[in-house]
Design a protein around this motif. Structure first.
Motif, short mmCIF file in Angstrom:
data_model
loop_
_atom_site.label_atom_id
_atom_site.label_comp_id
_atom_site.label_asym_id
_atom_site.label_seq_id
_atom_site.Cartn_x
_atom_site.Cartn_y
_atom_site.Cartn_z
N ASN A 150 -101.96 -87.01 44.05
CA ASN A 150 -102.31 -87.85 45.20
C ASN A 150 -103.20 -89.01 44.78
OD1 ASN A 150 -100.98 -86.95 47.47
ND2 ASN A 150 -102.58 -85.55 48.10
N ILE A 151 -104.22 -88.71 43.98
CA ILE A 151 -105.13 -89.76 43.53
C ILE A 151 -104.40 -90.76 42.65
CG2 ILE A 151 -107.24 -90.23 42.22
CD1 ILE A 151 -108.27 -87.50 43.07
N VAL A 152 -103.53 -90.25 41.78
CA VAL A 152 -102.76 -91.15 40.90
C VAL A 152 -101.91 -92.11 41.71
CG1 VAL A 152 -100.91 -91.21 39.18
CG2 VAL A 152 -102.76 -89.56 38.93
N VAL A 153 -101.21 -91.57 42.70
CA VAL A 153 -100.28 -92.39 43.49
C VAL A 153 -101.03 -93.34 44.40
CG1 VAL A 153 -98.52 -92.30 45.30
CG2 VAL A 153 -98.42 -90.71 43.37
N TRP A 154 -102.01 -92.83 45.15
CA TRP A 154 -102.70 -93.67 46.12
C TRP A 154 -103.64 -94.67 45.46
CZ3 TRP A 154 -100.59 -94.32 50.49
CH2 TRP A 154 -99.91 -93.28 51.13
N SER A 155 -104.04 -94.43 44.22
CA SER A 155 -104.82 -95.44 43.50
C SER A 155 -104.02 -96.72 43.34
CB SER A 155 -105.26 -94.91 42.13
OG SER A 155 -106.17 -93.85 42.27
N ALA A 156 -102.71 -96.59 43.25
CA ALA A 156 -101.85 -97.77 43.15
C ALA A 156 -101.47 -98.29 44.52
CB ALA A 156 -100.60 -97.44 42.34
N PHE A 157 -100.83 -97.45 45.34
CA PHE A 157 -100.29 -97.92 46.60
C PHE A 157 -101.37 -98.02 47.69
CE2 PHE A 157 -96.74 -96.21 44.25
CZ PHE A 157 -95.78 -97.19 44.42
N GLY A 158 -102.32 -97.08 47.70
CA GLY A 158 -103.43 -97.20 48.63
C GLY A 158 -104.32 -98.38 48.30
#
Length: 375
Positions: free
Chosen positions: A119-127
């Protein structure tokens, strides 16, 4: 009298109206597309982890709660909207709390922690990209396109990723001496010595509680700070904790306003998507006659495809809540920064290459705001 009301700068009189802009931005196609893409990546990870050996079932329901097609009512839509608003926060915080509480076995705990890291990996980019869109939209009325937003997230990805991870690491390091103390207390005479110094243990517990509560509540402010200030992880963490603990009641008020606005937006999207699904299925059922669109028995290949696209509609619904979560975080950060640091709401870090075209409605509103108010 009417002209006097028109000339009032409502954003100055009621600064929390800034959060209305967060709601508007959450419905933008680029924000929904960024959130939708991130959710697809998370859903793919859930699908893979659920197929690993061990007790890793029901993770999809944890991250993507299903909505029942039957029994639609305003109360149901209201409940879904409220649950949807909590979903982004719950998927970040609740897994850690459940693992620490020991309610899951080793296999499921490991799977949930792995998903939390993903979650952190993905949302660090898209979030991070969504936060940048919100930062420019709320401060300058500009509309960065997807490549610009994603390039900003890529340039600051290390800060977006490091801010929550460093805080988690700090909590672990603060708790590590207590873990070691617990191992030593298995020896009776060491337990007696530890009991004499128990106030120190409680003091460390207070430090851990302050860090944990700050992370649970303030992690969206960390990413908002990076998106607005283009700062590093250390400064983002410092700002999040300072704003949380210096103005907790003000933060609570902004969160309540944001929750009300998000709930209204959630009601709108729940009604719209439910109507779209119901009307489409009703029209098809007219042609099917007495046949069932999705029977309770084993569905056919065509019906599996229908279920797949219906699930995709639920992901679109969820994308709104995540998009609004990050947009509202930026709006709340700007308000807290104004209250504590006396920084104007329209100040944001910009690079020379960042020039965007403001939307016509926002541009006209910004022009009106620059006109002097009549006495």
């Amino acid at each position: 009298m009417h002209n006097s009301l028109e000339n009032i700068r409502w954003n100055t009189v009621c600064p929390w109206l800034q959060l209305v802009g967060s709601l508007r931005l959450a419905f933008r196609v680029r924000v929904l597309l960024l959130a939708f893409t991130a959710l697809l990546l998370i859903l793919a990870a859930v699908w893979l982890i659920e197929r690993l050996p061990g007790d890793t079932t029901n993770l999809a329901h944890w991250y993507f709660p299903q909505t029942a097609p039957d029994g639609e009512s305003l109360a149901t839509f209201s409940s879904r909207a409220a649950d949807g608003l909590l979903l982004p926060w719950r998927t970040f915080v609740a897994p850690i709390a459940a693992v620490l509480a020991g309610t899951w076995g080793f296999g499921q705990s490991s799977a949930v922690l792995l998903l939390m890291l993903w979650n952190i990996v993905v949302w660090s980019a898209f979030g991070g990209a969504i936060c940048r869109v919100a930062a420019l939209g709320l401060t300058r009325g500009e509309t960065p396109d997807l490549p610009h937003a994603l390039r900003f997230a890529k340039r600051n990805y290390g800060a977006f990723f490091a801010a929550p991870v460093m805080t988690l690491l700090g909590i672990f390091l603060a708790a590590l001496p207590l873990v070691i103390l617990g191992l030593l207390m298995r020896i009776e005479w060491l337990a007696f010595i530890a009991a004499l110094f128990w106030p120190v243990v409680l003091l460390i517990g207070l430090v851990i509680a302050g860090l944990a509560i700050g992370l649970a509540i303030g992690f969206p402010l960390m990413w908002a700070a990076i998106a607005v200030e283009e700062t590093d992880a250390f400064d983002a963490i410092s700002r999040a904790y300072a704003y949380l603990y210096q103005r907790p009641l003000r933060l609570l008020w902004y969160v309540l306003v944001a929750a009300l606005l998000g709930w209204l937006g959630g009601m709108a999207i729940e009604l719209f998507l439910a109507a779209a699904r119901a009307l489409a299925e009703t029209a098809v059922i007219w042609g099917l006659g007495e046949a069932q669109l999705i029977p309770k028995e084993e569905p056919s290949a065509a019906q599996r495809i229908i279920i797949f696209w219906s699930t995709g509609l639920n992901v679109v619904r969820t994308a709104y809540y995540y998009g609004y979560f990050w947009c509202a975080a930026v709006g709340i950060y700007l308000l807290l920064r104004r209250d504590i640091d006396s920084v104007q709401l329209d100040e944001v870090a910009l690079e020379d290459v960042e020039t965007y075209t403001p939307s016509p409605l926002v541009a006209r509103g910004a022009t009106a705001d620059t006109q002097p108010a009549s006495s």
